[in-house]
Design a protein around this motif. Structure first.
Motif, PDB file in Angstrom:
ATOM      1  N   ILE A 342      35.142  -4.331  -5.365  1.00  0.00           N
ATOM      2  CA  ILE A 342      34.651  -3.024  -5.822  1.00  0.00           C
ATOM      3  C   ILE A 342      34.213  -3.090  -7.282  1.00  0.00           C
ATOM      4  CG2 ILE A 342      35.347  -0.644  -6.318  1.00  0.00           C
ATOM      5  CD1 ILE A 342      36.843  -0.609  -3.712  1.00  0.00           C
ATOM      6  N   LYS A 343      34.907  -3.844  -8.098  1.00  0.00           N
ATOM      7  CA  LYS A 343      34.497  -4.015  -9.497  1.00  0.00           C
ATOM      8  C   LYS A 343      33.093  -4.618  -9.558  1.00  0.00           C
ATOM      9  CE  LYS A 343      35.804  -6.275 -13.831  1.00  0.00           C
ATOM     10  NZ  LYS A 343      36.814  -7.147 -14.504  1.00  0.00           N
ATOM     11  N   LYS A 344      32.821  -5.600  -8.698  1.00  0.00           N
ATOM     12  CA  LYS A 344      31.507  -6.240  -8.681  1.00  0.00           C
ATOM     13  C   LYS A 344      30.435  -5.266  -8.183  1.00  0.00           C
ATOM     14  CE  LYS A 344      33.445 -10.852  -7.938  1.00  0.00           C
ATOM     15  NZ  LYS A 344      33.610 -11.977  -6.998  1.00  0.00           N
ATOM     16  N   ILE A 345      30.786  -4.445  -7.194  1.00  0.00           N
ATOM     17  CA  ILE A 345      29.831  -3.459  -6.679  1.00  0.00           C
ATOM     18  C   ILE A 345      29.471  -2.445  -7.760  1.00  0.00           C
ATOM     19  CG2 ILE A 345      29.570  -1.544  -5.052  1.00  0.00           C
ATOM     20  CD1 ILE A 345      31.210  -3.226  -3.044  1.00  0.00           C
ATOM     21  N   ASN A 346      30.464  -2.018  -8.519  1.00  0.00           N
ATOM     22  CA  ASN A 346      30.217  -1.034  -9.576  1.00  0.00           C
ATOM     23  C   ASN A 346      29.321  -1.572 -10.684  1.00  0.00           C
ATOM     24  OD1 ASN A 346      31.644   1.090  -8.425  1.00  0.00           O
ATOM     25  ND2 ASN A 346      33.588   0.463  -9.348  1.00  0.00           N
ATOM     26  N   GLN A 347      29.194  -2.876 -10.763  1.00  0.00           N
ATOM     27  CA  GLN A 347      28.333  -3.499 -11.764  1.00  0.00           C
ATOM     28  C   GLN A 347      26.954  -3.829 -11.203  1.00  0.00           C
ATOM     29  OE1 GLN A 347      30.794  -6.844 -12.828  1.00  0.00           O
ATOM     30  NE2 GLN A 347      32.040  -5.672 -14.270  1.00  0.00           N
ATOM     31  N   SER A 348      26.683  -3.370  -9.975  1.00  0.00           N
ATOM     32  CA  SER A 348      25.438  -3.712  -9.293  1.00  0.00           C
ATOM     33  C   SER A 348      24.553  -2.484  -9.094  1.00  0.00           C
ATOM     34  CB  SER A 348      25.754  -4.326  -7.918  1.00  0.00           C
ATOM     35  OG  SER A 348      26.165  -3.312  -7.005  1.00  0.00           O
ATOM     36  N   LEU A 349      23.404  -2.701  -8.434  1.00  0.00           N
ATOM     37  CA  LEU A 349      22.505  -1.589  -8.102  1.00  0.00           C
ATOM     38  C   LEU A 349      23.147  -0.594  -7.159  1.00  0.00           C
ATOM     39  CD1 LEU A 349      19.148  -3.507  -7.464  1.00  0.00           C
ATOM     40  CD2 LEU A 349      19.688  -2.042  -9.413  1.00  0.00           C
ATOM     41  N   PHE A 350      24.234  -0.986  -6.496  1.00  0.00           N
ATOM     42  CA  PHE A 350      24.896  -0.133  -5.514  1.00  0.00           C
ATOM     43  C   PHE A 350      25.888   0.830  -6.153  1.00  0.00           C
ATOM     44  CE2 PHE A 350      23.171  -3.613  -3.203  1.00  0.00           C
ATOM     45  CZ  PHE A 350      22.948  -3.188  -1.918  1.00  0.00           C
ATOM     46  N   ASN A 351      25.992   0.816  -7.454  1.00  0.00           N
ATOM     47  CA  ASN A 351      26.868   1.736  -8.176  1.00  0.00           C
ATOM     48  C   ASN A 351      26.570   3.176  -7.752  1.00  0.00           C
ATOM     49  OD1 ASN A 351      27.112   3.708 -10.592  1.00  0.00           O
ATOM     50  ND2 ASN A 351      28.501   2.045 -11.130  1.00  0.00           N
ATOM     51  N   THR A 352      27.601   3.926  -7.432  1.00  0.00           N
ATOM     52  CA  THR A 352      27.452   5.283  -6.912  1.00  0.00           C
ATOM     53  C   THR A 352      26.601   6.174  -7.818  1.00  0.00           C
ATOM     54  OG1 THR A 352      29.562   5.188  -5.738  1.00  0.00           O
ATOM     55  CG2 THR A 352      28.705   7.375  -6.242  1.00  0.00           C
ATOM     56  N   ASN A 353      26.899   6.186  -9.100  1.00  0.00           N
ATOM     57  CA  ASN A 353      26.171   7.059 -10.024  1.00  0.00           C
ATOM     58  C   ASN A 353      24.702   6.679 -10.119  1.00  0.00           C
ATOM     59  OD1 ASN A 353      28.470   8.566 -10.646  1.00  0.00           O
ATOM     60  ND2 ASN A 353      29.049   7.200 -12.325  1.00  0.00           N
ATOM     61  N   VAL A 354      24.425   5.385 -10.082  1.00  0.00           N
ATOM     62  CA  VAL A 354      23.036   4.918 -10.150  1.00  0.00           C
ATOM     63  C   VAL A 354      22.247   5.410  -8.942  1.00  0.00           C
ATOM     64  CG1 VAL A 354      21.550   2.878 -10.074  1.00  0.00           C
ATOM     65  CG2 VAL A 354      23.573   2.886 -11.554  1.00  0.00           C
ATOM     66  N   VAL A 355      22.836   5.266  -7.748  1.00  0.00           N
ATOM     67  CA  VAL A 355      22.141   5.664  -6.522  1.00  0.00           C
ATOM     68  C   VAL A 355      21.929   7.177  -6.475  1.00  0.00           C
ATOM     69  CG1 VAL A 355      22.251   5.714  -3.998  1.00  0.00           C
ATOM     70  CG2 VAL A 355      22.967   3.662  -5.236  1.00  0.00           C
ATOM     71  N   VAL A 356      22.960   7.944  -6.792  1.00  0.00           N
ATOM     72  CA  VAL A 356      22.837   9.405  -6.767  1.00  0.00           C
ATOM     73  C   VAL A 356      21.776   9.871  -7.763  1.00  0.00           C
ATOM     74  CG1 VAL A 356      24.017  11.586  -7.238  1.00  0.00           C
ATOM     75  CG2 VAL A 356      25.163   9.814  -5.910  1.00  0.00           C
ATOM     76  N   ASN A 357      21.760   9.281  -8.944  1.00  0.00           N
ATOM     77  CA  ASN A 357      20.749   9.664  -9.942  1.00  0.00           C
ATOM     78  C   ASN A 357      19.338   9.386  -9.446  1.00  0.00           C
ATOM     79  OD1 ASN A 357      22.621  10.572 -11.807  1.00  0.00           O
ATOM     80  ND2 ASN A 357      22.747   8.629 -12.908  1.00  0.00           N
ATOM     81  N   LYS A 358      19.163   8.285  -8.734  1.00  0.00           N
ATOM     82  CA  LYS A 358      17.832   7.969  -8.205  1.00  0.00           C
ATOM     83  C   LYS A 358      17.416   8.984  -7.142  1.00  0.00           C
ATOM     84  CE  LYS A 358      17.494   3.034  -9.167  1.00  0.00           C
ATOM     85  NZ  LYS A 358      17.220   1.684  -8.591  1.00  0.00           N
ATOM     86  N   TRP A 359      18.352   9.399  -6.298  1.00  0.00           N
ATOM     87  CA  TRP A 359      18.044  10.432  -5.300  1.00  0.00           C
ATOM     88  C   TRP A 359      17.681  11.746  -5.998  1.00  0.00           C
ATOM     89  CZ3 TRP A 359      18.704  11.318   0.218  1.00  0.00           C
ATOM     90  CH2 TRP A 359      18.851  10.141   0.974  1.00  0.00           C
ATOM     91  N   GLU A 360      18.462  12.140  -6.983  1.00  0.00           N
ATOM     92  CA  GLU A 360      18.176  13.408  -7.660  1.00  0.00           C
ATOM     93  C   GLU A 360      16.803  13.390  -8.327  1.00  0.00           C
ATOM     94  OE1 GLU A 360      22.661  15.076  -8.643  1.00  0.00           O
ATOM     95  OE2 GLU A 360      21.621  13.917 -10.181  1.00  0.00           O
ATOM     96  N   LYS A 361      16.394  12.244  -8.858  1.00  0.00           N
ATOM     97  CA  LYS A 361      15.080  12.145  -9.484  1.00  0.00           C
ATOM     98  C   LYS A 361      13.946  12.293  -8.482  1.00  0.00           C
ATOM     99  CE  LYS A 361      16.458   9.499 -13.556  1.00  0.00           C
ATOM    100  NZ  LYS A 361      16.390   8.196 -14.278  1.00  0.00           N
ATOM    101  N   LEU A 362      14.224  11.936  -7.204  1.00  0.00           N
ATOM    102  CA  LEU A 362      13.198  12.134  -6.174  1.00  0.00           C
ATOM    103  C   LEU A 362      12.773  13.591  -6.089  1.00  0.00           C
ATOM    104  CD1 LEU A 362      14.557  10.009  -3.178  1.00  0.00           C
ATOM    105  CD2 LEU A 362      12.603   9.457  -4.638  1.00  0.00           C
ATOM    106  N   TYR A 363      13.730  14.488  -6.327  1.00  0.00           N
ATOM    107  CA  TYR A 363      13.490  15.910  -6.153  1.00  0.00           C
ATOM    108  C   TYR A 363      13.109  16.613  -7.456  1.00  0.00           C
ATOM    109  CZ  TYR A 363      16.090  14.621  -1.956  1.00  0.00           C
ATOM    110  OH  TYR A 363      16.531  13.990  -0.797  1.00  0.00           O
ATOM    111  N   GLU A 364      12.849  15.847  -8.496  1.00  0.00           N
ATOM    112  CA  GLU A 364      12.432  16.430  -9.782  1.00  0.00           C
ATOM    113  C   GLU A 364      10.922  16.534  -9.888  1.00  0.00           C
ATOM    114  OE1 GLU A 364      14.137  14.080 -12.852  1.00  0.00           O
ATOM    115  OE2 GLU A 364      16.207  14.780 -12.483  1.00  0.00           O
ATOM    116  N   GLN A 365      10.210  15.912  -8.965  1.00  0.00           N
ATOM    117  CA  GLN A 365       8.733  15.849  -9.062  1.00  0.00           C
ATOM    118  C   GLN A 365       8.125  17.251  -8.907  1.00  0.00           C
ATOM    119  OE1 GLN A 365       7.620  12.859  -9.906  1.00  0.00           O
ATOM    120  NE2 GLN A 365       9.720  12.112  -9.733  1.00  0.00           N
TER     121      GLN A 365
END
Length: 365
Positions: A342-365
């Motif tokens: 889990i420590k390694k996952i949190n340091q990757s592109l799969f980090n929860t906050n990173v993914v959620v932020n990318k989804w939220e940006k989809l809806y900012e357009q």
């Protein structure tokens, strides 16, 4: 508030696309973004209650009425009930017709690719490509769960790669929970457990797994195969073939069917290895969950390599490669879990906050 109409085809818990959407839905800022769902009527366990508790609405059309004209009528009724800023389309199906109507009514369209193949059936692949042609002209945003899934659906067009996300803490390795699961199914301490998780279907390739199991047992390897999941009526013939193979090859006492289960993390903790022999996948959530558990994985090379977050994932071809899978499985069964997963996952592109932020940006357009 931005309101998004999700076209996921279903809200069943056994559906991988829905688990991806729900993992994000739970985390997004619902004061700014809200999801509704327009789907085919559902059976089995589903997310209806959770969606409504989160503030969303679910609209459905009976599978008996799933003609293109009925889909159009239902879609137009729904978008006149509420003002939608986005339609977010996830499934290659007849529901893809809706994105053309969304454009006509000034609603922005996001198309999300979840698979590296359009179907496991040649004729259906052609049909699904036809269904997807309007994507090339109607999509305002294109998203894919893996680079391979994006290239398959969007061809030459640009897309954003957003990996799938899970609630990793639910899948942390717990030896005690794993022991209880093993005891539940009467597994001995010296027996190794191979797990397969997912719908029983041609795509998931369980019959290949049974052939590998047969080879391991012939070599006197002390293993059991646990198949977690069930099948739907479209896959009834394949399920019968799975059962027939088990009966014909004397595997009745070596294969465990659990059906659908809710506490999947405990099952990963009971496994010694996870097999993913799928004929194709976009970004299998199961593979991410198992990595969060630190579980070694042997996966088909038809699965996106971007699934690999930690080092204990091996990709192998499945076509007539039963002996190779058996040999590699024996090697992997001697390895240990990665307890820092889990420590390694949190340091990757799969980090929860990173993914959620990318989804939220989809809806900012």
């Amino acid at each position: 508030m931005k309101r998004v109409l999700q076209l996921t085809d279903t809200i069943e818990k056994r559906n991988g696309r829905m688990s991806v959407v729900m993992n994000v839905y739970r985390k997004i800022n619902k004061e700014n973004i809200q999801f509704d769902f327009l789907v085919t009527d559902y059976g089995h366990e589903n997310y209806y209650d959770e969606i409504t508790k989160l503030g969303g609405h679910v609209y459905f059309l009976s599978s008996r009425d799933l003609s293109l004209s009925k889909i159009k009528d239902k879609f137009l009724k729904v978008i006149h009930l509420r003002k939608y800023d986005f339609v977010h389309y996830h499934a290659l199906s007849k529901w893809g017709e809706c994105i053309s109507y969304a454009k006509q009514h000034g609603i922005k369209v996001i198309v999300h690719s979840h698979a590296t193949e359009l179907s496991d059936n040649f004729v259906k692949s052609i049909r699904n490509r036809i269904f997807s042609l309007n994507i090339l002209t109607c999509a305002d945003e294109r998203v894919a769960v893996s680079p391979e899934a994006g290239k398959k659906l969007f061809l030459w067009q640009n897309f954003e790669y957003i990996p799938n996300m899970i609630e990793y803490s639910k899948f942390t390795y717990n030896q005690n929970e794993g022991t209880l699961i093993r005891q539940k199914y009467g597994l001995k301490n010296n027996e190794k457990v191979i797990g397969i998780v997912g719908r029983i279907s041609k795509q998931k390739n369980q019959i290949f797994a049974l052939k590998v199991l047969t080879r391991l047992l012939q070599e006197k390897i002390n293993v059991k195969l646990m198949i977690v999941g069930d099948y739907d009526r479209k896959e009834a013939d394949y399920y019968r073939n799975v059962k027939k193979y088990i009966n014909d090859n004397g595997l009745v006492n070596d294969v465990i069917f659990t059906g659908l289960i809710n506490n999947l993390g405990k099952y990963y903790s009971a496994f010694d290895i996870l097999w993913l022999p799928s004929l194709y996948e976009g970004m299998p959530t199961v593979g991410i969950e198992a990595q969060a558990n630190g579980l070694p994985i042997l996966a088909s090379d038809m699965i996106t390599k971007s699934m690999k977050i930690i080092n204990n994932v091996v990709f192998l071809n499945t076509k007539n490669k039963e002996s190779l899978w058996a040999e590699k499985t024996k090697d992997i069964l001697s390895e240990n879990r990665d307890l820092n997963a889990i420590k390694k996952i949190n340091q990757s592109l799969f980090n929860t906050n990173v993914v959620v932020n990318k989804w939220e940006k989809l809806y900012e357009q």
